[in-house]
Design a protein around this motif. Structure first.
Motif, short mmCIF file in Angstrom:
data_model
loop_
_atom_site.label_atom_id
_atom_site.label_comp_id
_atom_site.label_asym_id
_atom_site.label_seq_id
_atom_site.Cartn_x
_atom_site.Cartn_y
_atom_site.Cartn_z
N SER A 237 0.82 -1.22 0.00
CA SER A 237 0.00 0.00 0.00
C SER A 237 0.85 1.27 0.00
CB SER A 237 -0.92 0.01 1.22
OG SER A 237 -0.18 -0.02 2.43
N CYS A 238 2.16 1.11 0.33
CA CYS A 238 3.06 2.26 0.33
C CYS A 238 3.86 2.36 -0.97
CB CYS A 238 4.03 2.18 1.50
SG CYS A 238 3.23 2.14 3.12
N SER A 239 3.68 1.40 -1.87
CA SER A 239 4.44 1.37 -3.11
C SER A 239 3.91 2.40 -4.09
CB SER A 239 4.37 -0.02 -3.74
OG SER A 239 4.88 -1.00 -2.87
N SER A 240 4.79 2.86 -4.97
CA SER A 240 4.39 3.82 -6.00
C SER A 240 3.68 3.09 -7.14
CB SER A 240 5.62 4.54 -6.54
OG SER A 240 6.45 3.64 -7.26
N GLU A 241 3.05 3.87 -8.00
CA GLU A 241 2.36 3.28 -9.15
C GLU A 241 3.36 2.54 -10.04
OE1 GLU A 241 -0.18 4.76 -13.06
OE2 GLU A 241 -0.21 5.96 -11.23
N ARG A 242 4.55 3.10 -10.20
CA ARG A 242 5.58 2.45 -11.02
C ARG A 242 5.98 1.11 -10.42
NH1 ARG A 242 11.60 4.75 -11.11
NH2 ARG A 242 11.45 3.76 -9.08
N GLU A 243 6.13 1.06 -9.10
CA GLU A 243 6.54 -0.17 -8.42
C GLU A 243 5.46 -1.25 -8.51
OE1 GLU A 243 9.45 1.86 -5.04
OE2 GLU A 243 7.28 1.67 -4.69
N ILE A 244 4.21 -0.86 -8.36
CA ILE A 244 3.11 -1.82 -8.46
C ILE A 244 2.97 -2.32 -9.90
CG2 ILE A 244 0.61 -2.12 -8.27
CD1 ILE A 244 0.70 -0.20 -5.88
N THR A 245 3.16 -1.41 -10.86
CA THR A 245 3.12 -1.80 -12.27
C THR A 245 4.18 -2.84 -12.57
OG1 THR A 245 2.27 0.36 -12.94
CG2 THR A 245 3.34 -0.97 -14.64
N ALA A 246 5.36 -2.68 -11.97
CA ALA A 246 6.47 -3.62 -12.20
C ALA A 246 6.12 -5.02 -11.70
CB ALA A 246 7.73 -3.12 -11.51
N ILE A 247 5.38 -5.11 -10.59
CA ILE A 247 4.97 -6.41 -10.04
C ILE A 247 4.11 -7.15 -11.06
CG2 ILE A 247 3.64 -7.57 -8.25
CD1 ILE A 247 4.33 -5.17 -6.40
N PHE A 248 3.09 -6.46 -11.57
CA PHE A 248 2.17 -7.12 -12.50
C PHE A 248 2.79 -7.32 -13.88
CE2 PHE A 248 -0.62 -5.68 -9.14
CZ PHE A 248 -1.41 -6.80 -8.95
N GLN A 249 3.76 -6.49 -14.20
CA GLN A 249 4.51 -6.70 -15.45
C GLN A 249 5.26 -8.02 -15.38
OE1 GLN A 249 7.22 -3.46 -16.38
NE2 GLN A 249 8.37 -4.71 -17.83
N ALA A 250 5.90 -8.30 -14.24
CA ALA A 250 6.64 -9.55 -14.06
C ALA A 250 5.68 -10.74 -14.06
CB ALA A 250 7.44 -9.51 -12.77
N MET A 251 4.55 -10.61 -13.38
CA MET A 251 3.59 -11.72 -13.32
C MET A 251 3.00 -12.00 -14.70
SD MET A 251 1.52 -11.83 -9.75
CE MET A 251 1.19 -10.10 -9.47
#
Length: 231
Positions: free
Chosen positions: A133-147
């Motif tokens: 919940s503290c992650s930036s939009e770029r960081e969250i995008t990177a998670i789903f990009q990898a998945m």
């Protein structure tokens, strides 16, 4: 050298099928080993980096061979600088390769199957104490990009019929390591409940001019005033 996944016929995952319901249950003796080091640390006390954590930057050799990586855009060529990493689970629920099945009475042989599948880890952040919940939009995008990258790669394997991703956060959820991470699973069978839902949706759509059953249920709930929250 990356960590080796040690699976032999004695602890190889396998699937048992209920003769009455057809429901499958995965049995993975390998998973029992991880319970010996179950995480009991309070998340409020976690440091930004832990030298003993295999998921922290600089400890990449302590995980199995890397499958995917989203590099840090400010340090794209530094192997210790990344936003997200993915690799096989060292304590897999399924085994990527087939093996010998356990011996059972003749009657039960048709109700057993190999536990073939893919079990993978997606480390969501280089920070040991990261909070989603503290992650930036770029960081969250990177998670789903990898998945998504792992999903499309596994989809090309004709053995796999079901893919899902989940996250256990904290010891109460069963996370064995405090470093925040997700898990991907790809199986050669579809769980009975999921398959039954898909079958009913398909039958409903065929009988109602292509209408979506989920959409119809939502409309009926909204019409009856059973909506708790809407945005």
């Amino acid at each position: 050298m990356p960590r080796k996944i040690d699976i032999n016929d004695g602890n190889r995952p396998r699937r048992r099928i209920n003769p009455l319901t057809g429901q499958s249950v995965l049995i993975s003796p390998q998973r029992g080993f991880k319970l010996q080091g179950i995480n009991t640390v309070s998340y409020s006390d976690l440091p930004e980096f832990s030298v003993s954590c295999p998921f922290c930057p600089g400890n990449e050799e302590r995980t199995p061979q890397e499958l995917t990586r989203v590099a840090d855009p400010f340090n794209p060529f530094d192997p210790a600088k990344w936003l997200v990493r993915g690799f096989p689970n060292a304590n897999p629920l399924c085994a990527i390769e087939d093996g010998e099945l356990e011996e059972v009475p003749d009657f039960l042989k048709e109700y057993r199957a190999s536990g073939v599948g893919a079990s993978e880890i997606i480390v969501e952040s280089p920070f040991h104490n990261n909070c989603l919940s503290c992650s930036s939009e770029r960081e969250i995008t990177a998670i789903f990009q990898a998945m998504a990258q792992r999903y499309w790669d596994l989809k090309r394997d004709p053995r796999f019929k079901w893919f899902y991703a989940f996250k256990n956060y904290g010891p109460d959820a069963g996370a064995s390591l405090p470093h925040p991470h997700w898990q991907n699973e790809a199986w050669e069978f579809v769980p009975t409940l999921i398959f039954e839902r898909w079958r009913r949706m398909k039958e409903y759509s065929a009988s109602n001019n292509g209408e979506c059953l989920f959409c119809r249920l939502w409309q009926e709930d909204k019409k009856a005033g059973r909506v708790v929250f809407e945005n």
